[in-house]
Design a protein around this motif. Structure first.
Motif, PDB file in Angstrom:
ATOM      1  N   LEU A  92      -6.059  29.023  26.021  1.00  0.00           N
ATOM      2  CA  LEU A  92      -6.564  27.673  25.586  1.00  0.00           C
ATOM      3  C   LEU A  92      -5.409  26.871  25.345  1.00  0.00           C
ATOM      4  O   LEU A  92      -5.489  25.576  25.863  1.00  0.00           O
ATOM      5  N   SER A  95      -3.884  25.934  28.885  1.00  0.00           N
ATOM      6  CA  SER A  95      -4.803  25.432  29.922  1.00  0.00           C
ATOM      7  C   SER A  95      -5.295  23.907  29.350  1.00  0.00           C
ATOM      8  O   SER A  95      -5.118  23.008  30.098  1.00  0.00           O
ATOM      9  N   ALA A  96      -5.502  23.703  28.020  1.00  0.00           N
ATOM     10  CA  ALA A  96      -5.492  22.492  27.426  1.00  0.00           C
ATOM     11  C   ALA A  96      -4.515  21.491  27.726  1.00  0.00           C
ATOM     12  O   ALA A  96      -4.593  20.457  28.104  1.00  0.00           O
ATOM     13  N   THR A 160      -9.817  28.048  33.335  1.00  0.00           N
ATOM     14  CA  THR A 160      -9.912  27.312  32.298  1.00  0.00           C
ATOM     15  C   THR A 160      -9.317  26.078  32.627  1.00  0.00           C
ATOM     16  O   THR A 160      -9.814  25.028  32.047  1.00  0.00           O
ATOM     17  N   LEU A 164     -11.671  22.709  31.583  1.00  0.00           N
ATOM     18  CA  LEU A 164     -11.103  21.848  30.646  1.00  0.00           C
ATOM     19  C   LEU A 164     -10.783  20.324  31.405  1.00  0.00           C
ATOM     20  O   LEU A 164     -10.857  19.141  30.684  1.00  0.00           O
ATOM     21  N   LEU A 202     -13.473  23.639  25.178  1.00  0.00           N
ATOM     22  CA  LEU A 202     -12.754  24.793  24.588  1.00  0.00           C
ATOM     23  C   LEU A 202     -13.499  25.980  24.286  1.00  0.00           C
ATOM     24  O   LEU A 202     -13.439  27.175  24.339  1.00  0.00           O
ATOM     25  N   ALA A 206     -13.407  29.562  25.865  1.00  0.00           N
ATOM     26  CA  ALA A 206     -12.873  30.582  24.979  1.00  0.00           C
ATOM     27  C   ALA A 206     -14.109  31.795  25.186  1.00  0.00           C
ATOM     28  O   ALA A 206     -13.507  32.820  25.446  1.00  0.00           O
TER      29      ALA A 206
END
Length: 285
Positions: A92, A95-96, A160, A164, A202, A206
């Protein structure tokens, strides 16, 4: 008009009846095996072979004790929790930041990097297994959690980032610009403004990554050889092999229930966020 409405009502009712019948049948297909697994885990071997569908005469909770303590499922469970939590957190985080940069900052090669991430979705896991083994071995990360987590993060990034990116595109640019005008740096605007707004995405990412890593078997089988580092799928496979010789099927079913419970809890607690996240991504992605 009244006649037309009157004719449509029975058809609509019949359609709804068929739809409900299909949904009930699908629910039965999903739920009944879990119920069977639950009560079979409380039976003795003799009861299992005497009647696979019969209820246990008495609840044999010692199957869970055997699976948790003697078969080592407890240790494998904690290993899986550690690997899954660390992997999902890293996935996360990376990737974010990647998705935010690719969707908010136009620069040369932006699209090429994004499509390179998408290309990762097309790589078959089995095809990459052998070169991946030698790569991890050359990095001296074979039979370590670091090597396994690194592989999980690398293979989860394409999906991911894709998910996102759709969420960050839906967030208004004005919010980040207002934060910058108020004195925030780009990193502070990302952490304090954009990340909280991307919470549904997210959570969705997840959950999907949690399910994939929690049940992952192939990479763990190839990259982990020490008994103390085994994850839950490897432990269950070992318990199955032991059961072939000792015929302890009750303990095996108890172990399967232990694998299933965290997944059900995670989905039950976060299903609202998951549904919201999928809906937002579908409507605006």
């Amino acid at each position: 008009m009244a006649a037309t409405s009157h004719n449509k009502s029975p058809a609509r009712a019949a359609g709804l009846a068929v739809l409900y019948a299909i949904l009930v049948a699908y629910a039965g297909v999903v739920i009944l095996p879990m119920i069977w697994l639950l009560y079979t885990s409380l039976k003795t071997n003799q009861e299992i072979f005497a009647g696979a569908w019969s209820l246990p005469q008495a609840a044999h909770w010692e199957n869970y004790v055997y699976a948790w303590v003697r078969a080592g499922i407890g240790r494998y469970f904690l290993n899986s929790v550690f690997v899954t939590v660390v992997s999902v957190a890293l996935i996360l985080l990376v990737s974010a930041m990647a998705a935010y940069a690719l969707t908010r900052f136009p620069f040369r090669g932006n699209r090429m990097i994004f499509y390179a991430f998408l290309g990762g979705l097309m790589i078959p896991t089995q095809l990459a297994l052998v070169p991946l083994f030698f790569l991890i071995n050359s990095m001296r990360l074979l039979d370590t959690y670091a090597g396994l987590i690194l592989v999980y993060v690398a293979f989860s990034l394409p999906f991911t980032v894709f998910v996102l990116s759709a969420f960050f595109r839906t967030l208004p640019h004005e919010l980040a610009e207002a934060a910058l005008i108020d004195g925030c740096t780009h990193m502070q605007a990302f952490w304090r403004v954009m990340m909280p707004l991307a919470k549904p995405g997210l959570v969705t990412a997840a959950i999907f990554n949690f399910l994939g890593i929690w049940n992952e078997y192939l990479f763990a089988l190839v990259l982990i050889s020490s008994e103390k580092l085994r994850t839950l799928p490897l432990g269950l496979a070992n318990l199955l092999i032991v059961s072939h010789y000792e015929s302890d099927w009750g303990a095996l079913f108890a172990g399967l229930v232990m694998v299933m419970i965290p997944t059900l809890l995670a989905y039950s607690l976060l299903q609202g966020q998951l549904t919201k996240g999928i809906t937002v991504g579908a409507l605006k992605g």
